[in-house]
Design a protein around this motif. Structure first.
Motif, PDB file in Angstrom:
ATOM      1  N   THR A  27      -4.433   4.089  -1.634  1.00 39.18           N
ATOM      2  CA  THR A  27      -4.167   3.071  -2.656  1.00 39.18           C
ATOM      3  C   THR A  27      -2.702   2.644  -2.595  1.00 39.18           C
ATOM      4  N   LEU A  28      -1.826   3.635  -2.509  1.00 40.74           N
ATOM      5  CA  LEU A  28      -0.396   3.325  -2.454  1.00 40.74           C
ATOM      6  C   LEU A  28      -0.058   2.621  -1.146  1.00 40.74           C
ATOM      7  N   ASN A  29      -0.744   3.008  -0.066  1.00 40.93           N
ATOM      8  CA  ASN A  29      -0.527   2.367   1.233  1.00 40.93           C
ATOM      9  C   ASN A  29      -0.838   0.865   1.145  1.00 40.93           C
ATOM     10  N   GLU A  30      -1.919   0.517   0.433  1.00 45.96           N
ATOM     11  CA  GLU A  30      -2.265  -0.893   0.215  1.00 45.96           C
ATOM     12  C   GLU A  30      -1.223  -1.569  -0.680  1.00 45.96           C
ATOM     13  N   GLY A  31      -0.824  -0.834  -1.718  1.00 47.23           N
ATOM     14  CA  GLY A  31       0.093  -1.392  -2.720  1.00 47.23           C
ATOM     15  C   GLY A  31       1.440  -1.824  -2.158  1.00 47.23           C
ATOM     16  N   VAL A  32       1.961  -1.073  -1.179  1.00 45.73           N
ATOM     17  CA  VAL A  32       3.311  -1.375  -0.665  1.00 45.73           C
ATOM     18  C   VAL A  32       3.286  -2.299   0.553  1.00 45.73           C
ATOM     19  N   LYS A  33       2.091  -2.689   0.977  1.00 47.85           N
ATOM     20  CA  LYS A  33       1.970  -3.497   2.205  1.00 47.85           C
ATOM     21  C   LYS A  33       2.836  -4.764   2.118  1.00 47.85           C
ATOM     22  N   GLY A  34       3.703  -4.924   3.112  1.00 51.95           N
ATOM     23  CA  GLY A  34       4.535  -6.128   3.183  1.00 51.95           C
ATOM     24  C   GLY A  34       5.650  -6.209   2.145  1.00 51.95           C
ATOM     25  N   LYS A  35       5.868  -5.133   1.379  1.00 51.17           N
ATOM     26  CA  LYS A  35       6.884  -5.206   0.303  1.00 51.17           C
ATOM     27  C   LYS A  35       8.159  -4.447   0.660  1.00 51.17           C
ATOM     28  N   LYS A  36       9.297  -5.030   0.255  1.00 49.08           N
ATOM     29  CA  LYS A  36      10.588  -4.378   0.495  1.00 49.08           C
ATOM     30  C   LYS A  36      10.925  -3.407  -0.629  1.00 49.08           C
ATOM     31  N   LEU A  37      11.709  -2.369  -0.303  1.00 48.05           N
ATOM     32  CA  LEU A  37      12.180  -1.428  -1.333  1.00 48.05           C
ATOM     33  C   LEU A  37      12.950  -2.167  -2.429  1.00 48.05           C
ATOM     34  N   THR A  38      13.591  -3.260  -2.041  1.00 50.04           N
ATOM     35  CA  THR A  38      14.456  -3.987  -2.980  1.00 50.04           C
ATOM     36  C   THR A  38      13.714  -5.075  -3.764  1.00 50.04           C
ATOM     37  N   CYS A  39      12.379  -5.140  -3.622  1.00 50.68           N
ATOM     38  CA  CYS A  39      11.647  -6.183  -4.358  1.00 50.68           C
ATOM     39  C   CYS A  39      11.591  -5.830  -5.852  1.00 50.68           C
ATOM     40  N   GLU A  40      11.066  -6.746  -6.660  1.00 50.69           N
ATOM     41  CA  GLU A  40      11.029  -6.514  -8.113  1.00 50.69           C
ATOM     42  C   GLU A  40       9.704  -5.912  -8.554  1.00 50.69           C
ATOM     43  N   TYR A  41       9.791  -4.968  -9.492  1.00 55.84           N
ATOM     44  CA  TYR A  41       8.586  -4.336 -10.043  1.00 55.84           C
ATOM     45  C   TYR A  41       8.978  -3.710 -11.367  1.00 55.84           C
ATOM     46  N   PRO A  42       7.985  -3.495 -12.247  1.00 48.26           N
ATOM     47  CA  PRO A  42       8.328  -2.893 -13.546  1.00 48.26           C
ATOM     48  C   PRO A  42       8.664  -1.411 -13.415  1.00 48.26           C
ATOM     49  N   PHE A  90       6.579   7.739   6.593  1.00 47.99           N
ATOM     50  CA  PHE A  90       6.285   6.968   7.812  1.00 47.99           C
ATOM     51  C   PHE A  90       5.006   6.147   7.622  1.00 47.99           C
ATOM     52  N   ILE A  91       4.036   6.722   6.897  1.00 47.76           N
ATOM     53  CA  ILE A  91       2.800   5.977   6.616  1.00 47.76           C
ATOM     54  C   ILE A  91       3.121   4.791   5.712  1.00 47.76           C
ATOM     55  N   TRP A  92       3.662   5.086   4.532  1.00 46.68           N
ATOM     56  CA  TRP A  92       3.931   4.004   3.568  1.00 46.68           C
ATOM     57  C   TRP A  92       4.989   3.050   4.128  1.00 46.68           C
ATOM     58  N   GLY A  93       5.947   3.601   4.865  1.00 50.52           N
ATOM     59  CA  GLY A  93       7.015   2.768   5.436  1.00 50.52           C
ATOM     60  C   GLY A  93       6.486   1.802   6.488  1.00 50.52           C
ATOM     61  N   SER A  94       5.498   2.238   7.273  1.00 50.95           N
ATOM     62  CA  SER A  94       4.942   1.319   8.276  1.00 50.95           C
ATOM     63  C   SER A  94       4.105   0.245   7.588  1.00 50.95           C
ATOM     64  N   SER A  95       3.472   0.578   6.455  1.00 48.65           N
ATOM     65  CA  SER A  95       2.707  -0.414   5.701  1.00 48.65           C
ATOM     66  C   SER A  95       3.632  -1.509   5.160  1.00 48.65           C
ATOM     67  N   GLN A  96       4.813  -1.104   4.704  1.00 54.72           N
ATOM     68  CA  GLN A  96       5.796  -2.088   4.218  1.00 54.72           C
ATOM     69  C   GLN A  96       6.116  -3.134   5.286  1.00 54.72           C
ATOM     70  N   LEU A  97       6.071  -2.721   6.547  1.00 52.58           N
ATOM     71  CA  LEU A  97       6.500  -3.597   7.642  1.00 52.58           C
ATOM     72  C   LEU A  97       5.366  -4.433   8.245  1.00 52.58           C
ATOM     73  N   ILE A  98       4.137  -4.241   7.739  1.00 51.57           N
ATOM     74  CA  ILE A  98       3.002  -4.993   8.299  1.00 51.57           C
ATOM     75  C   ILE A  98       3.241  -6.496   8.126  1.00 51.57           C
ATOM     76  N   ASP A  99       3.049  -7.229   9.219  1.00 52.72           N
ATOM     77  CA  ASP A  99       3.246  -8.694   9.242  1.00 52.72           C
ATOM     78  C   ASP A  99       4.687  -9.128   8.981  1.00 52.72           C
ATOM     79  N   HIS A 100       5.640  -8.259   9.254  1.00 48.93           N
ATOM     80  CA  HIS A 100       7.040  -8.681   9.125  1.00 48.93           C
ATOM     81  C   HIS A 100       7.317  -9.795  10.147  1.00 48.93           C
ATOM     82  N   PRO A 101       8.026 -10.869   9.735  1.00 47.98           N
ATOM     83  CA  PRO A 101       8.204 -12.013  10.635  1.00 47.98           C
ATOM     84  C   PRO A 101       9.013 -11.695  11.899  1.00 47.98           C
ATOM     85  N   THR A 102       9.959 -10.764  11.816  1.00 43.39           N
ATOM     86  CA  THR A 102      10.790 -10.513  13.005  1.00 43.39           C
ATOM     87  C   THR A 102      10.801  -9.061  13.480  1.00 43.39           C
ATOM     88  N   LEU A 103      10.713  -8.111  12.561  1.00 40.38           N
ATOM     89  CA  LEU A 103      10.818  -6.705  12.989  1.00 40.38           C
ATOM     90  C   LEU A 103       9.499  -6.203  13.562  1.00 40.38           C
TER      91      LEU A 103
END
Ligand SMILES: *[C@@H]1O[C@H](CO)[C@@H](O)[C@H](O)[C@H]1NC(C)=O
Ligand SMILES: *[C@@H]1O[C@H](CO)[C@@H](O)[C@H](O)[C@H]1NC(C)=O
Length: 332
Positions: free
Chosen positions: A64-79, A230-243
């Motif tokens: 669930t968390l892996n889906e939740g962080v997909k494509g999102k940066k650590l610095t994005c906004e959230y409550p 590494f799992i959640w971190g790779s999900s964050q990078l899915i579909d990154h435009p350059t990295l």
């Protein structure tokens, strides 16, 4: 107990509660909390673990968390909820205790015995720390949930730390979700704030007391200490435009982007701690950098996590089961 289960979206494998607002539809509070205990004492017990409600809930939580962080940066906004603030303050306390417990002089460079002094404080205070995080009507859950916190920071006999301890921290967070103290809207804060802060404290423990990697597979392993970032971190990078995966072995890229991506934070820590060519000290990660896409990296790491951690008896023998993470078989 049936009502409680209905509040979770089990159909989707979700372990997080879904509700419109924090107070009105928390799952009914169960009354049968128990102090978790070991259930897996021999290799043949591993089947019991794989069929258990605990395994289904744990894996559901990770995914669930892996889906939740997909494509999102650590610095994005959230409550950031009150419970998240309190968890950060708990981790701040553990961090401060490290400063108050400097390493002692001893013959061996590894496994500084001051860690045991630090650990004894947590052992004594864990239940109070967890009570302070829980809403007052859930204080009966503190003894059960505190066990996972105590298991999450390493072994004080061996002065080592590994993925089993990391799993206990994920189990700790999973329990806080199951009792309704954390909610689905907390999921980004849970990884980007709470888990990230946990990693900082663990890295400080590893460095300060020169902890040994528990059950390390040496060059065959992914990392000496962690797996989940590494799992959640790779999900964050899915579909990154350059990295792309091939970029994470470049120090320049790591330095530029580590504040946005947990995966790169992990690589940065490895670069600080290890000497020699990356391809040699971290051969598994080097090979992963040749995988063509982040989504393939993510899928591969989830498979590897199951095979190398969750299906390994030496890791799971220490896992404890209670009312929230139950050894009972999943109902068909
Ligand atoms: C820590 O390690 C010791 C020695 O191997 C073991 O007996 C004990 O069960 C471990 N404790 C935990 C909490 O894993
Ligand atoms: C990495 O890939 C090389 C070449 O295929 C292989 O020989 C090596 O065993 C791999 N390393 C790991 C840790 O799996």
């Amino acid at each position: 107990a049936n009502n409680m289960q209905e509040s979770f979206n089990f159909e989707l494998g979700f372990a997080l509660c879904t509700g419109a607002s924090p107070e009105d539809d928390r799952p009914p509070i169960p009354v049968n909390f128990m102090v978790p205990k070991k259930e897996i004492s021999m290799v043949p017990d591993m089947g019991k673990w794989k069929r258990s409600q605990a395994y289904a809930d744990y894996m559901g939580f990770i995914l669930t968390l892996n889906e939740g962080v997909k494509g999102k940066k650590l610095t994005c906004e959230y409550p950031i909820s009150e419970t998240v603030e309190k968890l950060l303050s708990l981790l701040g306390t553990l961090d401060r205790w490290i400063d108050e417990t400097p390493p002692v002089d001893q013959p061996s460079r590894f496994g500084n015995k001051a860690y045991r002094t630090w650990y004894a404080k947590l052992d004594q205070e864990a239940e109070n720390l967890v009570s302070a995080v829980l809403p007052s009507d859930l204080s009966a859950a503190a003894p059960e949930i505190a066990v996972y916190l105590k298991e999450a920071v390493g072994n004080s006999t061996r002065i080592d730390y590994g993925t089993g301890h990391e799993a206990a921290f994920a189990a700790f967070l999973c329990c806080l979700c199951k009792v309704g103290a954390l909610r689905v809207e907390d999921q980004l804060a849970l990884i980007f704030k709470v888990f990230d802060r946990y990693l900082q404290v663990m890295r400080k423990l590893q460095k300060t007391y020169r902890m040994e990697p528990a059950g390390s597979q040496g060059v065959w392993g992914l990392d000496d200490f962690q797996f989940l970032p590494f799992i959640w971190g790779s999900s964050q990078l899915i579909d990154h435009p350059t990295l792309e995966p091939r970029h994470f072995v470049e120090e320049k890229v790591v330095n530029e982007y580590h504040q946005d991506y947990m995966f790169l934070e992990c690589i940065k820590f490895i670069n600080e701690m290890k000497t020699g060519p990356f391809a040699e000290h971290s051969n598994q990660l080097w090979n992963i950098s040749a995988v063509p896409s982040w989504s393939k990296v993510n899928q591969g790491l989830i498979r590897m996590y199951k095979a190398e951690c969750l299906e390994k008896f030496p890791v799971i023998q220490h896992f404890k089961f209670g009312s929230l993470l139950s050894i009972q078989s999943v109902k068909p």
